[in-house]
Write an enzyme that holds these catalytic residues in place. Sequence first.
Site, PDB file in Angstrom:
ATOM      1  N   GLU A 172       0.817  -1.219   0.000  1.00  0.00           N
ATOM      2  CA  GLU A 172       0.000   0.000   0.000  1.00  0.00           C
ATOM      3  C   GLU A 172       0.850   1.267   0.000  1.00  0.00           C
ATOM      4  O   GLU A 172       0.502   2.258  -0.646  1.00  0.00           O
ATOM      5  CB  GLU A 172      -0.948  -0.019   1.204  1.00  0.00           C
ATOM      6  CG  GLU A 172      -2.118  -0.979   1.065  1.00  0.00           C
ATOM      7  CD  GLU A 172      -1.729  -2.432   1.294  1.00  0.00           C
ATOM      8  OE1 GLU A 172      -2.528  -3.328   0.939  1.00  0.00           O
ATOM      9  OE2 GLU A 172      -0.615  -2.671   1.821  1.00  0.00           O
ATOM     10  N   HIS A 219     -10.703  -6.372   8.312  1.00  0.00           N
ATOM     11  CA  HIS A 219     -11.554  -6.322   7.130  1.00  0.00           C
ATOM     12  C   HIS A 219     -12.883  -5.604   7.384  1.00  0.00           C
ATOM     13  O   HIS A 219     -13.730  -5.547   6.498  1.00  0.00           O
ATOM     14  CB  HIS A 219     -11.852  -7.739   6.622  1.00  0.00           C
ATOM     15  CG  HIS A 219     -10.670  -8.443   6.056  1.00  0.00           C
ATOM     16  ND1 HIS A 219      -9.615  -8.873   6.830  1.00  0.00           N
ATOM     17  CD2 HIS A 219     -10.358  -8.807   4.778  1.00  0.00           C
ATOM     18  CE1 HIS A 219      -8.710  -9.473   6.065  1.00  0.00           C
ATOM     19  NE2 HIS A 219      -9.148  -9.450   4.820  1.00  0.00           N
TER      20      HIS A 219
END
Length: 321
Positions: A57, A126
């Site tokens: 990322e 998540h």
Amino acid sequence: MSLGKALNAGLRRAMEQSDRVLLMGEDIGPLGGVFRVTEGLQADFGPRRVIDTPLAESGIIGTAIGLAMGGFRPVCEIQFDGFVYPGFDQITSQLAKLTYRHEGALQMPVVIRIPYGGHIGAIEHHQESPEAYFAHTPGLRVVSPSTPNDAYWMIQEAIASPDPVIFFEPKSRYWPKGEVDLDASAVPLHASRIVRRGTDVTLVGHGAMVSTLIQAAALAESEGTSCEVVDLRSLSPVDYEPILESVGRTGRMVYAQEAPGFVSVGSEIAATVAERAFYSLEAPVLRVSGFDTPFPAANLEGKYLPDADRILEAVDRTMAY
């Protein structure tokens, strides 16, 4: 059209209008992303414009910053909310500050798409709601659509923005369908909106919580309480006028969010409304939120996330003043 398909259509339209728009992210090419938001786009626009990146990322965001310096408009997908933290330094230390550092001479038209929130029964990392980190950071615009129509138009407006936009997508709303007007003019990106009229209590929220607020308002009406619902849409900057206008009529307000309540978007909205609408309020501004704990295991998310019953309990409390 579902919200996920509306985002796909909005991305497609932006890419058709400008070849400087690029998509970047993990598994966004042939797979179309975990939630299939970019499905079919690499086949139509090619791998040089829909780029499957390594699982890094920080590298995705750093590359996007360089592309923006070169005149491109990169749109980065973070696969899940909890995966944004490896890129957090690039976002808050570099992306958010470069335009200010260059006294406005250097624009950073980068969009970072982040699926966020609960209600999908997923595992740790998540189902988080990290929006407050980014709304707190000067130099970033932060928005979250709650409907397919907003998703379609807001993603295009975010891409057109000269500033970096953190685009939070409520993942639990990817699949429910709603009307999308492909020909209407867009509501301004940073405008709040009253989505249900009422007279007794103002309910405010963003993202997936808006549908829960509408559900709570319908239940409250069956018990004799009329609730107005305001969709925040933009978390930074915040358009307070529809909220203050509503509170000026109802005299009461409840803010609901999935994120923990401490130092949150709801905290800021509540404090500002208390300051600016003090003489209109008949009761304290109340907040309903996730608890101040890490997001629990999937079988406990129903206890953690605010539902219509918890919102109704807050409505009852504010009406009791």
